[in-house]
Design a protein around this motif. Structure first.
Motif, mmCIF file in Angstrom:
data_model
loop_
_atom_site.group_PDB
_atom_site.id
_atom_site.type_symbol
_atom_site.label_atom_id
_atom_site.label_comp_id
_atom_site.label_asym_id
_atom_site.label_seq_id
_atom_site.Cartn_x
_atom_site.Cartn_y
_atom_site.Cartn_z
ATOM 1 N N ASN A 122 -20.626 27.423 12.624
ATOM 2 C CA ASN A 122 -21.642 26.887 13.552
ATOM 3 C C ASN A 122 -21.962 27.887 14.649
ATOM 4 N N ALA A 123 -20.926 28.573 15.164
ATOM 5 C CA ALA A 123 -21.161 29.564 16.212
ATOM 6 C C ALA A 123 -22.021 30.702 15.693
ATOM 7 N N SER A 124 -21.762 31.158 14.458
ATOM 8 C CA SER A 124 -22.567 32.231 13.885
ATOM 9 C C SER A 124 -24.017 31.815 13.723
ATOM 10 N N GLN A 125 -24.234 30.562 13.272
ATOM 11 C CA GLN A 125 -25.605 30.084 13.115
ATOM 12 C C GLN A 125 -26.290 29.923 14.466
ATOM 13 N N ALA A 126 -25.544 29.509 15.528
ATOM 14 C CA ALA A 126 -26.143 29.359 16.850
ATOM 15 C C ALA A 126 -26.578 30.699 17.430
ATOM 16 N N MET A 127 -25.909 31.818 17.003
ATOM 17 C CA MET A 127 -26.262 33.151 17.501
ATOM 18 C C MET A 127 -27.132 33.919 16.511
ATOM 19 N N SER A 168 -9.681 27.810 22.016
ATOM 20 C CA SER A 168 -11.034 27.893 22.544
ATOM 21 C C SER A 168 -11.853 28.780 21.620
ATOM 22 N N ILE A 169 -12.989 28.244 21.126
ATOM 23 C CA ILE A 169 -13.936 28.996 20.283
ATOM 24 C C ILE A 169 -15.272 28.963 21.012
ATOM 25 N N ALA A 170 -15.680 30.107 21.570
ATOM 26 C CA ALA A 170 -16.866 30.164 22.426
ATOM 27 C C ALA A 170 -17.841 31.190 21.871
ATOM 28 N N ASP A 171 -19.147 30.875 21.961
ATOM 29 C CA ASP A 171 -20.207 31.809 21.575
ATOM 30 C C ASP A 171 -21.197 31.924 22.719
ATOM 31 N N ASN A 172 -22.046 32.935 22.645
ATOM 32 C CA ASN A 172 -23.101 33.106 23.641
ATOM 33 C C ASN A 172 -24.462 32.880 23.009
ATOM 34 N N GLY A 173 -24.525 31.848 22.168
ATOM 35 C CA GLY A 173 -25.755 31.541 21.452
ATOM 36 C C GLY A 173 -26.721 30.705 22.258
ATOM 37 N N GLY A 189 -29.221 27.903 26.446
ATOM 38 C CA GLY A 189 -29.318 29.302 26.802
ATOM 39 C C GLY A 189 -28.036 29.912 27.336
ATOM 40 N N GLN A 190 -26.935 29.142 27.444
ATOM 41 C CA GLN A 190 -25.689 29.647 28.014
ATOM 42 C C GLN A 190 -24.527 29.580 27.037
ATOM 43 N N GLY A 191 -24.803 29.313 25.768
ATOM 44 C CA GLY A 191 -23.747 29.302 24.772
ATOM 45 C C GLY A 191 -22.993 27.982 24.717
ATOM 46 N N THR A 192 -21.994 27.957 23.860
ATOM 47 C CA THR A 192 -21.214 26.740 23.617
ATOM 48 C C THR A 192 -19.736 27.119 23.489
ATOM 49 N N GLU A 193 -18.870 26.250 24.033
ATOM 50 C CA GLU A 193 -17.428 26.441 23.913
ATOM 51 C C GLU A 193 -16.790 25.143 23.443
ATOM 52 N N PHE A 194 -16.001 25.230 22.367
ATOM 53 C CA PHE A 194 -15.230 24.097 21.861
ATOM 54 C C PHE A 194 -13.781 24.299 22.284
#
Length: 600
Positions: free
Chosen positions: A486-491, A511-516, A566-571
């Motif tokens: 999901n993180a890869s698809q969001a970015m 913690s799994i965080a992206d900047n997507g 616009g600020q990414g997501t963190e699980f």
């Protein structure tokens, strides 16, 4: 014969009409009987309320009378303090200040909602308004009186200080009889300040004229000015004392006492009326209660005849309950079987979702396998060619080259083995939740499986020193794979993916965080719901994050989402190091995972 026939038909019509009338009467009774009972108890409740309210009114009545007595006493004390205030010549009268505050407090308490007199009746409200107006005027006059008292004390202090300093001046002592006249004048002025009278005022006028005449012979300008100032101070003192007397008369003329007496009379008359009403209510309640008891006695006598019918009806109901219990048992059995089928279907659905996720990785896995296979095969071919062209004597340089090529081939084959092992661990169905698992290794396995999707991402791994936890490894691998995918698809395959792990007390935190692209609040509120997806139709099932939530919940953990557009997501995932023990029917297996309305 015709007459008998006509009579029989008439009796039949009358019997039929009586039956219709009885049925109509029964319908009317069923309608109006509950209304009559409700009305009877409503009247009884009202009479009880108005009757039992009287002790409370009596208690409040005692408090109100105490407040009225306190108001009268406060006014008497205030009047006495006003008269005695001028006697405190050296300092402000504390008695007047305390009496004024007490008077104001008590007068205001008469207007309180619960224990005051406001709102009891229009007559009491008018009398209370008159009393409040009178107390307001009196308090204003008292405040003006206090101001004049302060001025009066200042003048008296100035007269005493100025007179004492003047009597010790040499020019005054040298003048014949002037010192004695000044002392006499100050004595009379002091007496006038305490008890003013016309005779005392005339003596002050004579002494002031005599002192002024003798002062004309003084040659010392300072003594002359001090004497003139003393005479002016005495005149101001007399004027201020006369003002205080006039103001005391004005305060005494206010009819506040009469207004308070009128307010008390009206309140006592109002309470007397309430007591009469309470007596009447008690008498009415007694009569009504007797009538109600008689009515219920008649109803009980009529109900006694219906007990046999009720017994028969109860017997019929018991028979019906036996049949109903059999039907309920049969329906319960059918529902249990249906529930078991649903659980099996849900487990199959989870495994299908896992296989769907695995299918998405097949293309990338094939590419990752082909790359090491390619250079492994190439190296093997080169080795073969070198071996075919080698002579009996092989130099050291060739041997080193052989070793390097064969080492590369072995490394490639090890990569293939790791990918295959990761796919095997991910795809198998768990049957136990008691296996120890290294989370950091599980995350690395998931990263290898989806290497093709994240090959262009910047991967930041900040692993902590974690103990092995009790869990279902394949299920947690599925959680990590879904979140990474999901993180890869969001970015859109370009960005930074940060994975952190650490131990917190008896838990581990991932913690799994992206900047997507991030998500808004509405999307975050629904992402764990089954079949909710933001993808286009045909591109997603909406089950990935729902399964993630359920797996974490069944492991006794928690999952939270921090995201903004616009600020990414963190699980953030929190899992216990040692999962709580469960019965065999509650084990964390895919056969027992069911969807819940709470998975939101």
């Amino acid at each position: 014969m015709s007459r008998i026939t006509i009579k029989e038909k008439s009796d039949q019509r009358e019997s039929s009409q009586q039956s219709v009338n009885q049925q109509s009467g029964f319908r009317v009774q069923r309608i109006f009987a509950p209304l009559a009972i409700v009305l009877a108890f409503s009247v009884l409740g009202y009479l009880l309320w108005v009757t039992l309210r009287n002790p409370l009114e009596t208690g409040i009545h005692v408090v109100r009378l105490e407040i009225l007595d306190a108001a009268k006493e406060a006014e008497t004390r205030l009047n006495r303090a006003i008269v005695r205030a001028p006697l405190a010549l050296d300092d402000e009268s504390r008695e007047l200040q305390a009496a004024r505050e007490r008077y104001q407090t008590v007068s205001q308490s008469l207007s309180y909602t619960q224990t005051g007199l406001a709102g009891l009746s229009p007559l009491i409200d008018r009398a209370l308004a008159d009393y409040r107006s009178g107390t307001g005027k009196k308090l204003e006059l008292v405040e003006e009186h206090r101001e004049k008292l302060r001025r009066f004390r200042l003048l008296f202090s100035a007269m005493r200080v100025g007179g004492v300093s003047l009597l010790s001046a040499p020019p005054i002592e040298a003048a014949p009889g002037l010192r004695e006249d000044i002392k006499r004048l100050m004595f009379e002025a002091t007496q006038y300040s305490i008890i003013s009278s016309a005779e005392n005022g005339a003596v002050i006028d004579q002494l002031s004229a005599r002192v002024a005449m003798k002062a004309s012979s003084l040659t010392d300008n300072n003594a002359l000015a001090a004497l003139s100032q003393l005479l002016d101070t005495i005149d101001g003192l007399r004027f201020t004392r006369d003002e205080l007397n006039a103001q005391q008369d004005a305060i005494a003329e206010l009819a506040v006492s009469g207004q308070l007496a009128q307010l008390r009379d009206r309140y006592e008359s109002h309470f007397s009326t309430l007591q009469q009403e309470a007596d009447l209510n008690r008498q009415t309640l007694a009569a009504y209660a007797a009538a109600l008891l008689l009515a219920f006695g008649l109803i009980a006598w009529r109900l006694r005849g219906s007990f046999d019918e009720l017994d028969q009806l109860n017997t019929e109901l018991q028979d019906a309950n036996v049949n109903l219990e059999g039907l309920v048992a049969e329906r319960t059995k059918d529902l249990s079987a249906a529930l078991e089928d649903i659980r099996m279907q849900q487990a199959q659905l989870i495994q299908s979702e896992k296989m769907a996720s695995l299918g998405q990785m097949v293309a990338g896995v094939a590419h990752e396998i082909n790359t090491p296979l390619g250079y492994a095969n190439s190296n093997v071919q080169i080795v073969r060619e070198l071996i075919n062209g080698i002579e009996e004597s092989v130099d050291e340089e060739s041997k080193s080259e052989f070793d390097m090529l064969l080492g590369d081939a072995q490394y490639g084959l090890e990569q293939i083995s790791e990918l295959v092992m990761g796919l095997k661990n991910f795809s198998r169905v768990d049957r136990s939740s008691t296996e120890l698992f290294a989370l950091n290794e599980g995350i690395d396995t998931s990263l290898k499986i989806c290497q093709n999707q994240i090959k262009d991402l910047e991967i930041v791994k900040e692993y902590g020193d974690l103990p092995d936890i009790t869990c279902a490894p394949s299920q947690l691998n599925q959680v990590f794979l879904n979140l990474i995918n999901n993180a890869s698809q969001a970015m859109n395959g370009q960005g930074k993916l940060t994975i952190r792990t650490r131990q917190k007390d008896e838990e581990v935190e991932i913690s799994i965080a992206d900047n997507g692209c991030g998500m808004d609040e509405e999307t975050v509120a629904h992402i764990f719901e089954p079949f909710f997806t933001t993808k286009a139709v045909g591109e997603g099932t909406g089950l990935g994050l729902s399964i993630v939530f359920r797996i974490i919940e069944d492991h006794g953990g928690r999952i939270n989402v921090l995201s903004a557009p616009g600020q990414g997501t963190e699980f953030l995932i929190n899992l216990p190091i040692r999962a709580p023990e469960k019965n065999s029917s509650e084990a964390v297996t895919e056969d027992s995972i069911v969807f819940s309305d709470s998975a939101v």
